[in-house]
Design a protein around this motif. Structure first.
Motif, PDB file in Angstrom:
ATOM      1  N   PRO A  41       6.101  11.299  72.315  1.00 29.88           N
ATOM      2  CA  PRO A  41       7.300  11.894  72.912  1.00 29.88           C
ATOM      3  C   PRO A  41       8.112  12.623  71.844  1.00 29.88           C
ATOM      4  O   PRO A  41       8.632  12.009  70.922  1.00 29.88           O
ATOM      5  CB  PRO A  41       8.065  10.700  73.472  1.00 29.88           C
ATOM      6  CG  PRO A  41       7.078   9.585  73.535  1.00 29.88           C
ATOM      7  CD  PRO A  41       6.059   9.865  72.467  1.00 29.88           C
ATOM      8  N   ARG A  42       8.193  13.932  71.952  1.00 29.19           N
ATOM      9  CA  ARG A  42       8.841  14.757  70.923  1.00 29.19           C
ATOM     10  C   ARG A  42      10.303  14.386  70.722  1.00 29.19           C
ATOM     11  O   ARG A  42      10.767  14.294  69.589  1.00 29.19           O
ATOM     12  CB  ARG A  42       8.701  16.230  71.281  1.00 29.19           C
ATOM     13  CG  ARG A  42       9.278  17.143  70.226  1.00 29.19           C
ATOM     14  CD  ARG A  42       8.922  18.591  70.512  1.00 29.19           C
ATOM     15  NE  ARG A  42       9.494  19.463  69.545  1.00 29.19           N
ATOM     16  CZ  ARG A  42       8.968  19.729  68.358  1.00 29.19           C
ATOM     17  NH1 ARG A  42       7.840  19.178  68.008  1.00 29.19           N
ATOM     18  NH2 ARG A  42       9.560  20.552  67.518  1.00 29.19           N
ATOM     19  N   GLN A  43      11.025  14.171  71.811  1.00 30.04           N
ATOM     20  CA  GLN A  43      12.443  13.860  71.683  1.00 30.04           C
ATOM     21  C   GLN A  43      12.648  12.555  70.918  1.00 30.04           C
ATOM     22  O   GLN A  43      13.484  12.484  70.013  1.00 30.04           O
ATOM     23  CB  GLN A  43      13.103  13.769  73.049  1.00 30.04           C
ATOM     24  CG  GLN A  43      14.589  13.508  72.969  1.00 30.04           C
ATOM     25  CD  GLN A  43      15.252  13.459  74.336  1.00 30.04           C
ATOM     26  OE1 GLN A  43      14.594  13.543  75.360  1.00 30.04           O
ATOM     27  NE2 GLN A  43      16.555  13.331  74.330  1.00 30.04           N
ATOM     28  N   ALA A  44      11.865  11.534  71.234  1.00 29.12           N
ATOM     29  CA  ALA A  44      11.984  10.252  70.528  1.00 29.12           C
ATOM     30  C   ALA A  44      11.624  10.424  69.054  1.00 29.12           C
ATOM     31  O   ALA A  44      12.283   9.864  68.181  1.00 29.12           O
ATOM     32  CB  ALA A  44      11.095   9.196  71.170  1.00 29.12           C
ATOM     33  N   ALA A  45      10.581  11.211  68.790  1.00 26.51           N
ATOM     34  CA  ALA A  45      10.164  11.434  67.401  1.00 26.51           C
ATOM     35  C   ALA A  45      11.237  12.175  66.613  1.00 26.51           C
ATOM     36  O   ALA A  45      11.543  11.810  65.475  1.00 26.51           O
ATOM     37  CB  ALA A  45       8.845  12.196  67.355  1.00 26.51           C
ATOM     38  N   GLU A  46      11.820  13.199  67.209  1.00 23.28           N
ATOM     39  CA  GLU A  46      12.864  13.960  66.509  1.00 23.28           C
ATOM     40  C   GLU A  46      14.120  13.111  66.303  1.00 23.28           C
ATOM     41  O   GLU A  46      14.747  13.177  65.247  1.00 23.28           O
ATOM     42  CB  GLU A  46      13.196  15.243  67.272  1.00 23.28           C
ATOM     43  CG  GLU A  46      12.088  16.277  67.220  1.00 23.28           C
ATOM     44  CD  GLU A  46      11.773  16.748  65.800  1.00 23.28           C
ATOM     45  OE1 GLU A  46      12.701  16.937  65.003  1.00 23.28           O
ATOM     46  OE2 GLU A  46      10.579  16.935  65.507  1.00 23.28           O
ATOM     47  N   ARG A  56      10.582  15.060  56.592  1.00 24.53           N
ATOM     48  CA  ARG A  56      10.209  16.007  57.650  1.00 24.53           C
ATOM     49  C   ARG A  56       8.861  16.666  57.331  1.00 24.53           C
ATOM     50  O   ARG A  56       7.997  16.774  58.189  1.00 24.53           O
ATOM     51  CB  ARG A  56      11.290  17.065  57.857  1.00 24.53           C
ATOM     52  CG  ARG A  56      10.975  17.997  59.016  1.00 24.53           C
ATOM     53  CD  ARG A  56      12.096  18.947  59.320  1.00 24.53           C
ATOM     54  NE  ARG A  56      13.305  18.331  59.811  1.00 24.53           N
ATOM     55  CZ  ARG A  56      13.497  17.937  61.076  1.00 24.53           C
ATOM     56  NH1 ARG A  56      12.552  18.092  61.954  1.00 24.53           N
ATOM     57  NH2 ARG A  56      14.637  17.411  61.448  1.00 24.53           N
ATOM     58  N   VAL A  57       8.675  17.065  56.077  1.00 17.81           N
ATOM     59  CA  VAL A  57       7.416  17.703  55.667  1.00 17.81           C
ATOM     60  C   VAL A  57       6.255  16.726  55.819  1.00 17.81           C
ATOM     61  O   VAL A  57       5.193  17.075  56.335  1.00 17.81           O
ATOM     62  CB  VAL A  57       7.517  18.217  54.213  1.00 17.81           C
ATOM     63  CG1 VAL A  57       6.186  18.716  53.706  1.00 17.81           C
ATOM     64  CG2 VAL A  57       8.579  19.285  54.113  1.00 17.81           C
ATOM     65  N   THR A  58       6.461  15.504  55.380  1.00 21.14           N
ATOM     66  CA  THR A  58       5.399  14.499  55.454  1.00 21.14           C
ATOM     67  C   THR A  58       5.080  14.154  56.904  1.00 21.14           C
ATOM     68  O   THR A  58       3.908  13.995  57.259  1.00 21.14           O
ATOM     69  CB  THR A  58       5.801  13.237  54.670  1.00 21.14           C
ATOM     70  OG1 THR A  58       6.152  13.611  53.335  1.00 21.14           O
ATOM     71  CG2 THR A  58       4.670  12.231  54.626  1.00 21.14           C
ATOM     72  N   ALA A  59       6.094  14.057  57.750  1.00 20.42           N
ATOM     73  CA  ALA A  59       5.861  13.756  59.168  1.00 20.42           C
ATOM     74  C   ALA A  59       5.045  14.858  59.838  1.00 20.42           C
ATOM     75  O   ALA A  59       4.211  14.576  60.700  1.00 20.42           O
ATOM     76  CB  ALA A  59       7.187  13.566  59.889  1.00 20.42           C
ATOM     77  N   ALA A 113       8.432   5.749  67.403  1.00 22.92           N
ATOM     78  CA  ALA A 113       8.666   4.324  67.641  1.00 22.92           C
ATOM     79  C   ALA A 113      10.059   3.927  67.171  1.00 22.92           C
ATOM     80  O   ALA A 113      10.768   3.167  67.840  1.00 22.92           O
ATOM     81  CB  ALA A 113       7.598   3.487  66.941  1.00 22.92           C
ATOM     82  N   TYR A 114      10.461   4.450  66.021  1.00 25.74           N
ATOM     83  CA  TYR A 114      11.783   4.157  65.476  1.00 25.74           C
ATOM     84  C   TYR A 114      12.876   4.708  66.403  1.00 25.74           C
ATOM     85  O   TYR A 114      13.856   4.021  66.692  1.00 25.74           O
ATOM     86  CB  TYR A 114      11.913   4.754  64.077  1.00 25.74           C
ATOM     87  CG  TYR A 114      13.166   4.351  63.344  1.00 25.74           C
ATOM     88  CD1 TYR A 114      13.285   3.083  62.796  1.00 25.74           C
ATOM     89  CD2 TYR A 114      14.221   5.239  63.164  1.00 25.74           C
ATOM     90  CE1 TYR A 114      14.432   2.708  62.102  1.00 25.74           C
ATOM     91  CE2 TYR A 114      15.362   4.872  62.473  1.00 25.74           C
ATOM     92  CZ  TYR A 114      15.463   3.601  61.944  1.00 25.74           C
ATOM     93  OH  TYR A 114      16.589   3.234  61.265  1.00 25.74           O
TER      94      TYR A 114
END
Length: 93
Positions: free
Chosen positions: A11-16, A34-37, A49-50
């Motif tokens: 889920p993009r919104q949860a990830a962002e 951000r780069v590593t993600a 998840a966070y």
């Protein structure tokens, strides 16, 4: 998360949201997280998840009838994800 063709749909919104929260909680990682993600799907999954765990924790903290044991469990989950993210970032160097 929904699985499609063997891969998890994040889920993009949860990830962002998770990414933004992690950047606030772990200020030393702001330059790299951000780069590593973007490069490591596993880290992006952890951000999602966070984000979901933090959102649930926020809701429970506002709910006066929420079970304190569950709140504590979600606080632990969030802290463990922060540790996992830190490990991933420092192992990536």
């Amino acid at each position: 998360m929904v699985r499609r063709e063997g891969r998890a749909h994040i889920p993009r919104q949860a990830a962002e949201q998770g990414l933004a929260r992690l950047m606030m909680r772990l200020p030393a990682t702001r330059a790299t997280i951000r780069v590593t993600a973007a490069r490591r799907p596993h880290l992006y999954e952890l951000c999602a998840a966070y984000g979901e765990a933090c959102a649930a924790l926020d809701r429970m903290r506002r709910d006066m009838s929420a079970d304190p044991a569950i709140i504590t469990e979600y606080e632990i989950i969030c802290a463990e994800i922060e540790i996992d993210v830190t490990r991933i970032l420092f192992d990536d160097r």
